[in-house]
Design a protein around this motif. Structure first.
Motif, PDB file in Angstrom:
ATOM      1  N   VAL A  92      71.357  34.115  62.807  1.00 44.96           N
ATOM      2  CA  VAL A  92      72.475  34.141  61.864  1.00 44.96           C
ATOM      3  C   VAL A  92      72.017  34.789  60.568  1.00 44.96           C
ATOM      4  CG1 VAL A  92      73.583  32.075  62.817  1.00 44.96           C
ATOM      5  CG2 VAL A  92      71.982  31.840  60.918  1.00 44.96           C
ATOM      6  N   SER A  93      72.966  35.340  59.846  1.00 42.84           N
ATOM      7  CA  SER A  93      72.655  35.978  58.564  1.00 42.84           C
ATOM      8  C   SER A  93      72.287  34.916  57.529  1.00 42.84           C
ATOM      9  CB  SER A  93      73.864  36.779  58.079  1.00 42.84           C
ATOM     10  OG  SER A  93      73.617  37.351  56.818  1.00 42.84           O
ATOM     11  N   SER A  94      71.205  35.153  56.813  1.00 43.62           N
ATOM     12  CA  SER A  94      70.745  34.237  55.768  1.00 43.62           C
ATOM     13  C   SER A  94      70.679  34.969  54.435  1.00 43.62           C
ATOM     14  CB  SER A  94      69.360  33.684  56.127  1.00 43.62           C
ATOM     15  OG  SER A  94      68.765  33.041  55.014  1.00 43.62           O
ATOM     16  N   ILE A  95      71.200  34.334  53.418  1.00 38.76           N
ATOM     17  CA  ILE A  95      71.182  34.935  52.085  1.00 38.76           C
ATOM     18  C   ILE A  95      69.753  35.103  51.587  1.00 38.76           C
ATOM     19  CG2 ILE A  95      71.890  34.606  49.675  1.00 38.76           C
ATOM     20  CD1 ILE A  95      74.320  33.075  50.751  1.00 38.76           C
ATOM     21  N   ASP A  96      68.878  34.159  51.924  1.00 38.09           N
ATOM     22  CA  ASP A  96      67.507  34.171  51.416  1.00 38.09           C
ATOM     23  C   ASP A  96      66.541  34.970  52.287  1.00 38.09           C
ATOM     24  OD1 ASP A  96      68.189  32.459  49.265  1.00 38.09           O
ATOM     25  OD2 ASP A  96      68.035  30.715  50.587  1.00 38.09           O
ATOM     26  N   GLU A  97      66.729  34.923  53.608  1.00 39.02           N
ATOM     27  CA  GLU A  97      65.717  35.457  54.516  1.00 39.02           C
ATOM     28  C   GLU A  97      66.190  36.649  55.347  1.00 39.02           C
ATOM     29  OE1 GLU A  97      63.479  32.405  56.653  1.00 39.02           O
ATOM     30  OE2 GLU A  97      64.531  30.879  55.487  1.00 39.02           O
ATOM     31  N   GLY A  98      67.378  37.163  55.074  1.00 42.98           N
ATOM     32  CA  GLY A  98      67.901  38.259  55.888  1.00 42.98           C
ATOM     33  C   GLY A  98      68.585  37.729  57.131  1.00 42.98           C
ATOM     34  N   GLU A 132      66.571  23.194  53.419  1.00 43.18           N
ATOM     35  CA  GLU A 132      67.917  23.727  53.270  1.00 43.18           C
ATOM     36  C   GLU A 132      67.898  25.222  53.567  1.00 43.18           C
ATOM     37  OE1 GLU A 132      70.148  20.865  50.011  1.00 43.18           O
ATOM     38  OE2 GLU A 132      69.160  22.702  49.296  1.00 43.18           O
ATOM     39  N   VAL A 133      68.942  25.691  54.234  1.00 41.02           N
ATOM     40  CA  VAL A 133      69.081  27.110  54.514  1.00 41.02           C
ATOM     41  C   VAL A 133      70.436  27.565  54.005  1.00 41.02           C
ATOM     42  CG1 VAL A 133      67.546  27.127  56.502  1.00 41.02           C
ATOM     43  CG2 VAL A 133      69.972  26.618  56.838  1.00 41.02           C
ATOM     44  N   ARG A 134      70.507  28.826  53.627  1.00 41.90           N
ATOM     45  CA  ARG A 134      71.779  29.364  53.120  1.00 41.90           C
ATOM     46  C   ARG A 134      72.274  30.445  54.069  1.00 41.90           C
ATOM     47  NH1 ARG A 134      72.152  30.905  47.014  1.00 41.90           N
ATOM     48  NH2 ARG A 134      70.262  32.125  47.414  1.00 41.90           N
ATOM     49  N   ILE A 135      73.394  30.158  54.731  1.00 38.21           N
ATOM     50  CA  ILE A 135      74.024  31.121  55.615  1.00 38.21           C
ATOM     51  C   ILE A 135      75.460  31.313  55.150  1.00 38.21           C
ATOM     52  CG2 ILE A 135      72.517  30.598  57.550  1.00 38.21           C
ATOM     53  CD1 ILE A 135      74.667  28.852  58.726  1.00 38.21           C
ATOM     54  N   PHE A 136      76.278  31.957  55.952  1.00 41.23           N
ATOM     55  CA  PHE A 136      77.644  32.264  55.536  1.00 41.23           C
ATOM     56  C   PHE A 136      78.435  31.027  55.126  1.00 41.23           C
ATOM     57  CE2 PHE A 136      77.428  36.300  58.238  1.00 41.23           C
ATOM     58  CZ  PHE A 136      77.195  37.086  57.130  1.00 41.23           C
ATOM     59  N   LEU A 137      78.116  29.892  55.756  1.00 38.95           N
ATOM     60  CA  LEU A 137      78.859  28.669  55.450  1.00 38.95           C
ATOM     61  C   LEU A 137      78.438  28.055  54.121  1.00 38.95           C
ATOM     62  CD1 LEU A 137      78.823  26.957  58.963  1.00 38.95           C
ATOM     63  CD2 LEU A 137      80.670  28.252  57.922  1.00 38.95           C
ATOM     64  N   GLY A 138      77.392  28.584  53.536  1.00 44.33           N
ATOM     65  CA  GLY A 138      76.868  28.021  52.294  1.00 44.33           C
ATOM     66  C   GLY A 138      75.513  27.386  52.531  1.00 44.33           C
ATOM     67  N   LYS A 139      75.117  26.496  51.648  1.00 46.41           N
ATOM     68  CA  LYS A 139      73.815  25.834  51.744  1.00 46.41           C
ATOM     69  C   LYS A 139      73.933  24.650  52.708  1.00 46.41           C
ATOM     70  CE  LYS A 139      71.381  25.613  48.059  1.00 46.41           C
ATOM     71  NZ  LYS A 139      70.832  25.239  46.712  1.00 46.41           N
ATOM     72  N   ILE A 140      73.053  24.623  53.716  1.00 41.77           N
ATOM     73  CA  ILE A 140      73.109  23.597  54.753  1.00 41.77           C
ATOM     74  C   ILE A 140      71.758  22.898  54.848  1.00 41.77           C
ATOM     75  CG2 ILE A 140      73.418  23.162  57.216  1.00 41.77           C
ATOM     76  CD1 ILE A 140      75.210  25.563  57.365  1.00 41.77           C
ATOM     77  N   SER A 154      57.819  35.807  72.618  1.00 44.60           N
ATOM     78  CA  SER A 154      57.478  37.119  73.175  1.00 44.60           C
ATOM     79  C   SER A 154      58.653  37.765  73.904  1.00 44.60           C
ATOM     80  CB  SER A 154      56.294  36.982  74.137  1.00 44.60           C
ATOM     81  OG  SER A 154      56.658  36.212  75.281  1.00 44.60           O
ATOM     82  N   LEU A 155      59.787  37.065  74.006  1.00 43.23           N
ATOM     83  CA  LEU A 155      60.926  37.610  74.744  1.00 43.23           C
ATOM     84  C   LEU A 155      61.516  38.850  74.078  1.00 43.23           C
ATOM     85  CD1 LEU A 155      62.795  34.339  75.773  1.00 43.23           C
ATOM     86  CD2 LEU A 155      61.725  35.982  77.314  1.00 43.23           C
ATOM     87  N   GLY A 156      61.523  38.885  72.745  1.00 39.77           N
ATOM     88  CA  GLY A 156      62.129  40.021  72.052  1.00 39.77           C
ATOM     89  C   GLY A 156      61.643  40.123  70.630  1.00 39.77           C
ATOM     90  N   ASN A 157      61.828  41.287  70.033  1.00 42.67           N
ATOM     91  CA  ASN A 157      61.291  41.543  68.704  1.00 42.67           C
ATOM     92  C   ASN A 157      61.992  40.765  67.594  1.00 42.67           C
ATOM     93  OD1 ASN A 157      59.232  43.352  69.430  1.00 42.67           O
ATOM     94  ND2 ASN A 157      60.685  45.023  69.620  1.00 42.67           N
ATOM     95  N   LEU A 158      63.284  40.470  67.766  1.00 43.72           N
ATOM     96  CA  LEU A 158      63.979  39.731  66.710  1.00 43.72           C
ATOM     97  C   LEU A 158      63.388  38.343  66.530  1.00 43.72           C
ATOM     98  CD1 LEU A 158      67.776  40.607  67.103  1.00 43.72           C
ATOM     99  CD2 LEU A 158      66.233  41.247  65.252  1.00 43.72           C
ATOM    100  N   ILE A 159      63.153  37.654  67.627  1.00 47.77           N
ATOM    101  CA  ILE A 159      62.635  36.295  67.515  1.00 47.77           C
ATOM    102  C   ILE A 159      61.117  36.274  67.339  1.00 47.77           C
ATOM    103  CG2 ILE A 159      62.261  35.809  69.971  1.00 47.77           C
ATOM    104  CD1 ILE A 159      63.659  33.043  69.349  1.00 47.77           C
TER     105      ILE A 159
END
Length: 269
Positions: A92-98, A132-140, A154-159
């Motif tokens: 998911v998109s994160s305001i702090d971490e991309g 706490e993480v910040r995503i589209f829904l706000g701070k969670i 090792s399954l994929g580059n994103l993870i």
């Protein structure tokens, strides 16, 4: 039934396995969902994709493990049974971490039920440290986080580049998963006028999502399996050799580059 394999899947491109009918909601063609509302890929969809791939490699083996055609006699029974493919770890998109990876307590409990039946250890280590993480829904606020095994990362580059997955409470988890889904508007053009004659929207599991399923073996056989045994073919070894670490299309959207999924098998017995 005897457990055989854990299926680890990675969405190389977004996946759409639709509910098969138009929705009355915002999205015309939504994803299939379980009774709680989480996206799911039915075992029949996964089986169909793997069988189509395997038929091109070894038709006899494909019909042994996944069954024959309806019109064929005495070979309908499949040797292997597949459980539903569960999307577990979502980017998911994160305001702090991309971007970050999230899951929910419900999804973790779901796959732990599966892994306990397969008789395998955990794919992650839990950290009780709350954050706490910040995503589209706000701070969670997160319930805990997971450190994934190298096998999963090792399954994929994103993870691969992520050190942990945030586990969200069930009260907010489903809303967070909904925010991770991709929704696309598509159009059909009139060949003569080049104007739109049909517009609809589709829902996709995002690329980079990690999904899990299980394969179990039934103590039954069919004529294809019997033929392979007579020819001294090790069915399990041949299946693992042909299916492990391959990419297949799931969901029937391959003509527009969707549904490409990497499959990794972990033998458990």
């Amino acid at each position: 039934m005897v457990p055989k394999y854990l299926v680890l899947a990675y969405a190389i491109t977004p996946i759409h396995v639709g509910a098969g009918k138009s929705s009355t909601g915002v999205v015309d063609s939504p994803l299939v969902r379980d009774s709680i509302g989480y996206p799911i890929v039915y075992g029949s969809s996964l089986k169909g994709s793997l069988k189509s791939f395997l038929i091109a490699k070894n038709e006899s083996l494909a019909k042994c493990v996944f069954g024959g055609k309806p019109e064929e006699e005495n070979i309908l029974t499949s040797k292997y049974v597949l459980t539903d493919l569960i999307p577990v770890f979502y980017p998911v998109s994160s305001i702090d971490e991309g971007y970050i990876y999230i899951t929910t307590r419900y999804l973790i409990n779901h796959i732990e039920d599966l892994m306990s039946r397969l008789g395998i250890g955990s794919l992650y280590k839990e950290s009780k440290e709350k954050s706490e993480v910040r995503i589209f829904l706000g701070k969670i606020s997160t319930e805990l986080s997971l450190q994934l095994s190298d096998e999963v990362r090792s399954l994929g580059n994103l993870i691969k580049d992520k050190n942990r997955v945030y586990v969200l409470d069930n009260s907010i988890g489903l809303s967070a998963v909904e925010s991770a889904l991709t929704r696309v508007t598509r159009t059909e053009l009139d060949d003569n006028t080049k104007t739109s004659k049909n517009i609809w929207s589709e829902e996709y599991i995002p690329q980079g999502t990690i999904l899990l399923s299980g394969i179990f073996e039934r103590e039954i056989s069919n004529s294809y399996c019997e033929e392979l045994n007579r020819n001294n073919v090790n069915i399990d070894n041949e299946f693992l050799k042909l299916i492990d670490n391959v990419s297949v299309f799931i969901g029937g959207k391959e003509s527009i580059g969707k549904g490409l999924t990497k499959i990794k098998l972990k033998r458990v017995s």
